[in-house]
Scaffold this motif. Sequence first.
Motif, PDB file in Angstrom:
ATOM      1  N   ALA A  42       0.831  -1.209   0.000  1.00 36.28           N
ATOM      2  CA  ALA A  42       0.000   0.000   0.000  1.00 36.28           C
ATOM      3  C   ALA A  42       0.863   1.256   0.000  1.00 36.28           C
ATOM      4  O   ALA A  42       0.544   2.236  -0.683  1.00 36.28           O
ATOM      5  CB  ALA A  42      -0.930  -0.003   1.215  1.00 36.28           C
ATOM      6  N   GLY A  43       1.956   1.225   0.751  1.00 34.67           N
ATOM      7  CA  GLY A  43       2.863   2.372   0.794  1.00 34.67           C
ATOM      8  C   GLY A  43       3.483   2.659  -0.565  1.00 34.67           C
ATOM      9  O   GLY A  43       3.581   3.820  -0.988  1.00 34.67           O
ATOM     10  N   PHE A  44       3.898   1.602  -1.260  1.00 31.79           N
ATOM     11  CA  PHE A  44       4.457   1.787  -2.603  1.00 31.79           C
ATOM     12  C   PHE A  44       3.392   2.344  -3.540  1.00 31.79           C
ATOM     13  O   PHE A  44       3.672   3.242  -4.346  1.00 31.79           O
ATOM     14  CB  PHE A  44       5.021   0.477  -3.156  1.00 31.79           C
ATOM     15  CG  PHE A  44       5.648   0.651  -4.506  1.00 31.79           C
ATOM     16  CD1 PHE A  44       6.917   1.191  -4.625  1.00 31.79           C
ATOM     17  CD2 PHE A  44       4.947   0.307  -5.652  1.00 31.79           C
ATOM     18  CE1 PHE A  44       7.489   1.373  -5.867  1.00 31.79           C
ATOM     19  CE2 PHE A  44       5.512   0.486  -6.906  1.00 31.79           C
ATOM     20  CZ  PHE A  44       6.788   1.021  -7.017  1.00 31.79           C
ATOM     21  N   ALA A  45       2.162   1.846  -3.460  1.00 33.14           N
ATOM     22  CA  ALA A  45       1.072   2.345  -4.311  1.00 33.14           C
ATOM     23  C   ALA A  45       0.790   3.813  -3.997  1.00 33.14           C
ATOM     24  O   ALA A  45       0.564   4.614  -4.910  1.00 33.14           O
ATOM     25  CB  ALA A  45      -0.184   1.505  -4.113  1.00 33.14           C
ATOM     26  N   LEU A  46       0.829   4.175  -2.724  1.00 35.49           N
ATOM     27  CA  LEU A  46       0.603   5.566  -2.334  1.00 35.49           C
ATOM     28  C   LEU A  46       1.703   6.460  -2.899  1.00 35.49           C
ATOM     29  O   LEU A  46       1.429   7.532  -3.452  1.00 35.49           O
ATOM     30  CB  LEU A  46       0.533   5.682  -0.808  1.00 35.49           C
ATOM     31  CG  LEU A  46       0.219   7.059  -0.243  1.00 35.49           C
ATOM     32  CD1 LEU A  46      -1.162   7.520  -0.704  1.00 35.49           C
ATOM     33  CD2 LEU A  46       0.290   7.023   1.269  1.00 35.49           C
ATOM     34  N   PHE A  47       2.949   6.018  -2.779  1.00 43.18           N
ATOM     35  CA  PHE A  47       4.083   6.761  -3.349  1.00 43.18           C
ATOM     36  C   PHE A  47       3.878   6.929  -4.857  1.00 43.18           C
ATOM     37  O   PHE A  47       4.057   8.030  -5.402  1.00 43.18           O
ATOM     38  CB  PHE A  47       5.400   6.025  -3.053  1.00 43.18           C
ATOM     39  CG  PHE A  47       6.574   6.579  -3.776  1.00 43.18           C
ATOM     40  CD1 PHE A  47       7.170   7.759  -3.356  1.00 43.18           C
ATOM     41  CD2 PHE A  47       7.090   5.930  -4.889  1.00 43.18           C
ATOM     42  CE1 PHE A  47       8.261   8.281  -4.029  1.00 43.18           C
ATOM     43  CE2 PHE A  47       8.176   6.440  -5.576  1.00 43.18           C
ATOM     44  CZ  PHE A  47       8.760   7.618  -5.144  1.00 43.18           C
ATOM     45  N   TRP A  48       3.497   5.851  -5.545  1.00 41.69           N
ATOM     46  CA  TRP A  48       3.289   5.907  -6.988  1.00 41.69           C
ATOM     47  C   TRP A  48       2.175   6.885  -7.331  1.00 41.69           C
ATOM     48  O   TRP A  48       2.287   7.672  -8.284  1.00 41.69           O
ATOM     49  CB  TRP A  48       2.953   4.509  -7.516  1.00 41.69           C
ATOM     50  CG  TRP A  48       2.842   4.466  -9.005  1.00 41.69           C
ATOM     51  CD1 TRP A  48       3.838   4.223  -9.893  1.00 41.69           C
ATOM     52  CD2 TRP A  48       1.656   4.697  -9.773  1.00 41.69           C
ATOM     53  NE1 TRP A  48       3.348   4.290 -11.174  1.00 41.69           N
ATOM     54  CE2 TRP A  48       2.000   4.580 -11.128  1.00 41.69           C
ATOM     55  CE3 TRP A  48       0.337   4.992  -9.444  1.00 41.69           C
ATOM     56  CZ2 TRP A  48       1.089   4.745 -12.152  1.00 41.69           C
ATOM     57  CZ3 TRP A  48      -0.578   5.166 -10.471  1.00 41.69           C
ATOM     58  CH2 TRP A  48      -0.209   5.036 -11.802  1.00 41.69           C
ATOM     59  N   MET A  49       1.080   6.885  -6.552  1.00 40.96           N
ATOM     60  CA  MET A  49      -0.038   7.789  -6.831  1.00 40.96           C
ATOM     61  C   MET A  49       0.382   9.238  -6.650  1.00 40.96           C
ATOM     62  O   MET A  49      -0.001  10.107  -7.437  1.00 40.96           O
ATOM     63  CB  MET A  49      -1.229   7.471  -5.921  1.00 40.96           C
ATOM     64  CG  MET A  49      -1.938   6.194  -6.274  1.00 40.96           C
ATOM     65  SD  MET A  49      -3.490   5.900  -5.392  1.00 40.96           S
ATOM     66  CE  MET A  49      -3.034   6.070  -3.682  1.00 40.96           C
ATOM     67  N   ILE A  50       1.177   9.517  -5.632  1.00 41.99           N
ATOM     68  CA  ILE A  50       1.640  10.886  -5.401  1.00 41.99           C
ATOM     69  C   ILE A  50       2.511  11.340  -6.559  1.00 41.99           C
ATOM     70  O   ILE A  50       2.348  12.454  -7.082  1.00 41.99           O
ATOM     71  CB  ILE A  50       2.384  10.997  -4.055  1.00 41.99           C
ATOM     72  CG1 ILE A  50       1.387  10.831  -2.902  1.00 41.99           C
ATOM     73  CG2 ILE A  50       3.128  12.326  -3.942  1.00 41.99           C
ATOM     74  CD1 ILE A  50       2.043  10.656  -1.539  1.00 41.99           C
ATOM     75  N   MET A  51       3.420  10.483  -6.979  1.00 40.94           N
ATOM     76  CA  MET A  51       4.309  10.844  -8.090  1.00 40.94           C
ATOM     77  C   MET A  51       3.509  11.012  -9.393  1.00 40.94           C
ATOM     78  O   MET A  51       3.753  11.940 -10.164  1.00 40.94           O
ATOM     79  CB  MET A  51       5.400   9.792  -8.275  1.00 40.94           C
ATOM     80  CG  MET A  51       6.312   9.636  -7.057  1.00 40.94           C
ATOM     81  SD  MET A  51       6.982  11.184  -6.438  1.00 40.94           S
ATOM     82  CE  MET A  51       8.288  11.460  -7.591  1.00 40.94           C
ATOM     83  N   ALA A  52       2.533  10.130  -9.629  1.00 48.20           N
ATOM     84  CA  ALA A  52       1.726  10.208 -10.849  1.00 48.20           C
ATOM     85  C   ALA A  52       0.824  11.434 -10.839  1.00 48.20           C
ATOM     86  O   ALA A  52       0.560  12.026 -11.892  1.00 48.20           O
ATOM     87  CB  ALA A  52       0.901   8.944 -11.019  1.00 48.20           C
ATOM     88  N   SER A  53       0.345  11.835  -9.656  1.00 46.17           N
ATOM     89  CA  SER A  53      -0.540  12.999  -9.589  1.00 46.17           C
ATOM     90  C   SER A  53       0.203  14.287  -9.923  1.00 46.17           C
ATOM     91  O   SER A  53      -0.410  15.245 -10.394  1.00 46.17           O
ATOM     92  CB  SER A  53      -1.186  13.102  -8.212  1.00 46.17           C
ATOM     93  OG  SER A  53      -0.239  13.462  -7.232  1.00 46.17           O
ATOM     94  N   GLN A  54       1.506  14.300  -9.705  1.00 45.22           N
ATOM     95  CA  GLN A  54       2.291  15.490 -10.022  1.00 45.22           C
ATOM     96  C   GLN A  54       2.404  15.717 -11.524  1.00 45.22           C
ATOM     97  O   GLN A  54       2.684  16.823 -11.970  1.00 45.22           O
ATOM     98  CB  GLN A  54       3.676  15.389  -9.383  1.00 45.22           C
ATOM     99  CG  GLN A  54       3.612  15.482  -7.877  1.00 45.22           C
ATOM    100  CD  GLN A  54       4.961  15.278  -7.208  1.00 45.22           C
ATOM    101  OE1 GLN A  54       5.953  14.982  -7.848  1.00 45.22           O
ATOM    102  NE2 GLN A  54       4.976  15.444  -5.894  1.00 45.22           N
ATOM    103  N   ALA A  55       2.155  14.654 -12.302  1.00 46.06           N
ATOM    104  CA  ALA A  55       2.189  14.784 -13.757  1.00 46.06           C
ATOM    105  C   ALA A  55       0.885  15.364 -14.283  1.00 46.06           C
ATOM    106  O   ALA A  55       0.790  15.731 -15.453  1.00 46.06           O
ATOM    107  CB  ALA A  55       2.452  13.426 -14.409  1.00 46.06           C
ATOM    108  N   GLY A  56      -0.135  15.449 -13.433  1.00 47.68           N
ATOM    109  CA  GLY A  56      -1.436  15.972 -13.840  1.00 47.68           C
ATOM    110  C   GLY A  56      -2.316  14.875 -14.410  1.00 47.68           C
ATOM    111  O   GLY A  56      -1.877  13.771 -14.699  1.00 47.68           O
TER     112      GLY A  56
END
Length: 176
Positions: A42-56
């Motif tokens: 879940a932590g890795f998925a959360l990290f991925w979502m945060i990074m992906a959200s920065q791309a818009g």
Amino acid sequence: MTDGWEGILDPEERILWQGRPDGGIVISVANIASGAFGLFFAGFALFWMIMASQAGGVFWMFGLLHFSVGIGIAFGPIVGGAFIRRHTWYTLTDRRAFVATDVPIKGKTLDSYPITRDTRISFEEGGLSNIHFAEGMRYRGGKKRLSPIGFERIPDGREVYRLIRDIQKAQHEQVQ
């Protein structure tokens, strides 16, 4: 004590005991291991979502599925076991043991296990005792495995164990 048992009990079969398992949360070594893996997932998925959200855009939302799976792996066994126990009832008659459950989606089930003089009984005494009298295939750790079946996490285990042994002794005396 026999209300609702019409058509289920044999003629002259008597209910000796009824009870329920403790519905509290149990944390075991297996739960800690799967919990750690689930939290990492879940932590890795959360990290991925945060990074992906920065791309818009909405691409980050694909990580929600993985985050949810990780949370389910982390807390599912702990909360799920307590939920099932809270929806379980036990009955011991002079011939059989019954385990009844009523959980959403699966619905109501009533399993019956004969208590004979040859039934192997295991008794784990404690503040909350376990008495096992059968084995069956159950899902444990995501796999179907042979598992003990019985009355689990009951407060009056010693008394119930004595009742089962009395049933076995009475059957042994009938044979002789």
